[in-house]
Design a protein around this motif. Structure first.
Motif, PDB file in Angstrom:
ATOM      1  N   ILE A   3       0.836  -1.193   0.000  1.00  0.00           N
ATOM      2  CA  ILE A   3       0.000   0.000   0.000  1.00  0.00           C
ATOM      3  C   ILE A   3       0.873   1.245   0.000  1.00  0.00           C
ATOM      4  N   LEU A   4       0.605   2.142  -0.942  1.00  0.00           N
ATOM      5  CA  LEU A   4       1.227   3.458  -0.962  1.00  0.00           C
ATOM      6  C   LEU A   4       0.287   4.435  -0.269  1.00  0.00           C
ATOM      7  N   ILE A   5       0.804   5.155   0.723  1.00  0.00           N
ATOM      8  CA  ILE A   5       0.014   6.167   1.429  1.00  0.00           C
ATOM      9  C   ILE A   5       0.568   7.544   1.114  1.00  0.00           C
ATOM     10  N   THR A   6      -0.335   8.465   0.802  1.00  0.00           N
ATOM     11  CA  THR A   6       0.039   9.848   0.569  1.00  0.00           C
ATOM     12  C   THR A   6      -1.031  10.744   1.169  1.00  0.00           C
ATOM     13  N   ASN A   7      -0.889  12.059   1.005  1.00  0.00           N
ATOM     14  CA  ASN A   7      -1.909  12.991   1.498  1.00  0.00           C
ATOM     15  C   ASN A   7      -1.657  14.372   0.909  1.00  0.00           C
ATOM     16  N   SER A  39      -2.889  21.546   0.752  1.00  0.00           N
ATOM     17  CA  SER A  39      -4.349  21.519   0.654  1.00  0.00           C
ATOM     18  C   SER A  39      -4.820  22.398  -0.500  1.00  0.00           C
ATOM     19  N   GLY A  40      -5.840  21.919  -1.216  1.00  0.00           N
ATOM     20  CA  GLY A  40      -6.376  22.681  -2.341  1.00  0.00           C
ATOM     21  C   GLY A  40      -5.554  22.582  -3.601  1.00  0.00           C
ATOM     22  N   ALA A  41      -4.577  21.682  -3.626  1.00  0.00           N
ATOM     23  CA  ALA A  41      -3.715  21.562  -4.813  1.00  0.00           C
ATOM     24  C   ALA A  41      -4.414  20.867  -5.971  1.00  0.00           C
ATOM     25  N   ALA A  42      -5.563  20.258  -5.686  1.00  0.00           N
ATOM     26  CA  ALA A  42      -6.334  19.545  -6.717  1.00  0.00           C
ATOM     27  C   ALA A  42      -5.450  18.511  -7.418  1.00  0.00           C
ATOM     28  N   HIS A  43      -5.503  18.471  -8.762  1.00  0.00           N
ATOM     29  CA  HIS A  43      -4.730  17.472  -9.509  1.00  0.00           C
ATOM     30  C   HIS A  43      -3.530  18.117 -10.191  1.00  0.00           C
ATOM     31  N   SER A  44      -3.046  19.221  -9.625  1.00  0.00           N
ATOM     32  CA  SER A  44      -1.929  19.930 -10.236  1.00  0.00           C
ATOM     33  C   SER A  44      -0.644  19.111 -10.152  1.00  0.00           C
ATOM     34  N   ILE A  45       0.218  19.303 -11.145  1.00  0.00           N
ATOM     35  CA  ILE A  45       1.529  18.664 -11.159  1.00  0.00           C
ATOM     36  C   ILE A  45       2.595  19.724 -11.427  1.00  0.00           C
ATOM     37  N   ASN A  70       8.991  17.659  -2.544  1.00  0.00           N
ATOM     38  CA  ASN A  70       8.675  19.082  -2.588  1.00  0.00           C
ATOM     39  C   ASN A  70       7.696  19.393  -3.717  1.00  0.00           C
ATOM     40  N   GLY A  71       6.637  18.616  -3.778  1.00  0.00           N
ATOM     41  CA  GLY A  71       5.661  18.770  -4.853  1.00  0.00           C
ATOM     42  C   GLY A  71       4.250  18.589  -4.359  1.00  0.00           C
ATOM     43  N   THR A  72       3.344  18.441  -5.292  1.00  0.00           N
ATOM     44  CA  THR A  72       1.924  18.305  -4.997  1.00  0.00           C
ATOM     45  C   THR A  72       1.592  16.852  -4.643  1.00  0.00           C
ATOM     46  N   PRO A  73       0.379  16.608  -4.135  1.00  0.00           N
ATOM     47  CA  PRO A  73      -0.023  15.225  -3.881  1.00  0.00           C
ATOM     48  C   PRO A  73       0.025  14.343  -5.139  1.00  0.00           C
ATOM     49  N   ALA A  74      -0.430  14.887  -6.268  1.00  0.00           N
ATOM     50  CA  ALA A  74      -0.352  14.105  -7.510  1.00  0.00           C
ATOM     51  C   ALA A  74       1.091  13.833  -7.897  1.00  0.00           C
ATOM     52  N   ASP A  75       1.975  14.830  -7.693  1.00  0.00           N
ATOM     53  CA  ASP A  75       3.409  14.613  -7.925  1.00  0.00           C
ATOM     54  C   ASP A  75       3.914  13.419  -7.127  1.00  0.00           C
ATOM     55  N   ASN A 100     -14.136  16.071   2.483  1.00  0.00           N
ATOM     56  CA  ASN A 100     -14.082  16.336   1.051  1.00  0.00           C
ATOM     57  C   ASN A 100     -15.387  15.834   0.451  1.00  0.00           C
ATOM     58  N   LEU A 101     -16.406  16.675   0.543  1.00  0.00           N
ATOM     59  CA  LEU A 101     -17.754  16.335   0.104  1.00  0.00           C
ATOM     60  C   LEU A 101     -18.117  17.118  -1.149  1.00  0.00           C
ATOM     61  N   GLY A 102     -18.977  16.543  -1.987  1.00  0.00           N
ATOM     62  CA  GLY A 102     -19.497  17.271  -3.128  1.00  0.00           C
ATOM     63  C   GLY A 102     -18.404  17.893  -3.969  1.00  0.00           C
ATOM     64  N   VAL A 103     -18.537  19.204  -4.199  1.00  0.00           N
ATOM     65  CA  VAL A 103     -17.617  19.935  -5.075  1.00  0.00           C
ATOM     66  C   VAL A 103     -16.181  19.911  -4.570  1.00  0.00           C
ATOM     67  N   ASP A 104     -15.980  19.601  -3.290  1.00  0.00           N
ATOM     68  CA  ASP A 104     -14.620  19.539  -2.738  1.00  0.00           C
ATOM     69  C   ASP A 104     -13.706  18.610  -3.530  1.00  0.00           C
ATOM     70  N   VAL A 105     -14.277  17.573  -4.141  1.00  0.00           N
ATOM     71  CA  VAL A 105     -13.429  16.596  -4.826  1.00  0.00           C
ATOM     72  C   VAL A 105     -12.646  17.232  -5.974  1.00  0.00           C
ATOM     73  N   HIS A 106     -13.149  18.353  -6.508  1.00  0.00           N
ATOM     74  CA  HIS A 106     -12.448  19.005  -7.615  1.00  0.00           C
ATOM     75  C   HIS A 106     -11.247  19.806  -7.133  1.00  0.00           C
ATOM     76  N   TYR A 107     -11.292  20.282  -5.887  1.00  0.00           N
ATOM     77  CA  TYR A 107     -10.229  21.110  -5.328  1.00  0.00           C
ATOM     78  C   TYR A 107      -9.236  20.320  -4.483  1.00  0.00           C
ATOM     79  N   SER A 108      -9.668  19.219  -3.943  1.00  0.00           N
ATOM     80  CA  SER A 108      -8.924  18.509  -2.916  1.00  0.00           C
ATOM     81  C   SER A 108      -7.663  17.826  -3.438  1.00  0.00           C
ATOM     82  N   GLY A 109      -6.530  18.124  -2.801  1.00  0.00           N
ATOM     83  CA  GLY A 109      -5.313  17.387  -3.100  1.00  0.00           C
ATOM     84  C   GLY A 109      -5.412  15.947  -2.653  1.00  0.00           C
TER      85      GLY A 109
END
Length: 253
Positions: A3-7, A39-45, A70-75, A100-109
């Motif tokens: 299992i890989l764990i990140t946040n 937080s709020g990094a969404a899917h940025s790389i 030193n990067g985003t969660p997606a990184d 992370n409910l509703g629209v939060d999924v679009h913003y959430s790292g």
């Protein structure tokens, strides 16, 4: 199972420690997480700066291999899978401080780190708990552990899990449900700096417009249940696509 764990709260957060501590006694756990809060990094790389990976320690959990990036969660997911060659069977992202409910999924790292795993063909689950000041993450860690077998059997690639800030024994159960339609509606806080220039802060108290009385993640978490929402990575509106193709075909006849 590996299992890989990140946040998105950073490798120092209590939520990631609780998850790693709970699962490392059962599974092979590797942590790759941001070196600071994202937080709020969404899917940025990160495309215009080098990504640096450093070995990290997780005090009290000696059997967990850990790295900070030193990067985003997606990184972090991309680095783990493509550079560190970890090859996880499952990715868990969290435990996030706050829902992370509703629209939060679009913003959430948190959610989008899991989504990056799903995009790469790895089953992934995002886990969040209500409360920005919460310090006891034992209940959502236990919920995550209990959900893993069902998730791996489900055939789904991505779960978004939200857990009320309650002791495990007070949780009413698990509800598989849809995302709510809530959206942020609170105005930004306008302030003035010492040079008399206006600036804006995200509201300290966030308000929502949404559907709080329907079968959705917001309703069930408000009522003491864990919400679990299967999410798709393909955003195509299939109904609209079929309608547009039918109209195009009719014009061409």
């Amino acid at each position: 199972m590996r299992i890989l764990i990140t946040n998105d709260d950073g490798i120092q957060s209590e939520g990631i420690y609780a998850l790693a501590r709970r699962l490392s006694d059962i599974y092979e756990v590797i942590v790759v997480a941001p070196d600071t809060e994202r937080s709020g990094a969404a899917h940025s790389i990160t495309l215009t700066a080098p990504l640096r990976v450093k070995k990290a320690s997780m005090p009290g959990i000696p059997n967990v291999e850990a790295y900070k990036v030193n990067g985003t969660p997606a990184d972090c997911v991309i680095i783990a899978c493509r550079a560190l060659d970890i090859k996880p069977d499952l990715i868990l992202s969290g435990i996030n401080h706050g829902y992370n409910l509703g629209v939060d999924v679009h913003y959430s790292g948190t959610v989008n780190a899991a989504m990056e795993g799903a995009v790469q063909g790895i089953p992934a689950m995002a886990v969040s708990m209500k409360g920005l000041t919460s310090t006891d993450f034992s209940a959502p860690a236990q919920i995550a552990e209990e959900l893993i077998p069902e998730f791996m059997r489900s055939g789904c690639m991505l779960f978004n899990v939200n857990v009320p800030d309650l002791p495990y024994g007070e949780l009413k159960g698990i509800k598989y449900t849809r995302m709510s339609d809530r959206a942020y509606c609170a105005p930004f806080e306008r302030r003035t700096d010492p040079r008399n220039v206006d600036y804006y802060w995200w509201p300290s108290r966030v308000e929502y417009d949404g559907c709080a009385n329907e079968d959705n993640d917001e309703y069930w978490t408000d009522n003491g249940y864990v919400s679990v929402t299967p999410i798709m990575t393909n955003s195509t509106n299939e109904e609209a696509l079929c309608r547009l193709k039918d109209r195009q075909a009719a014009k061409e006849e």
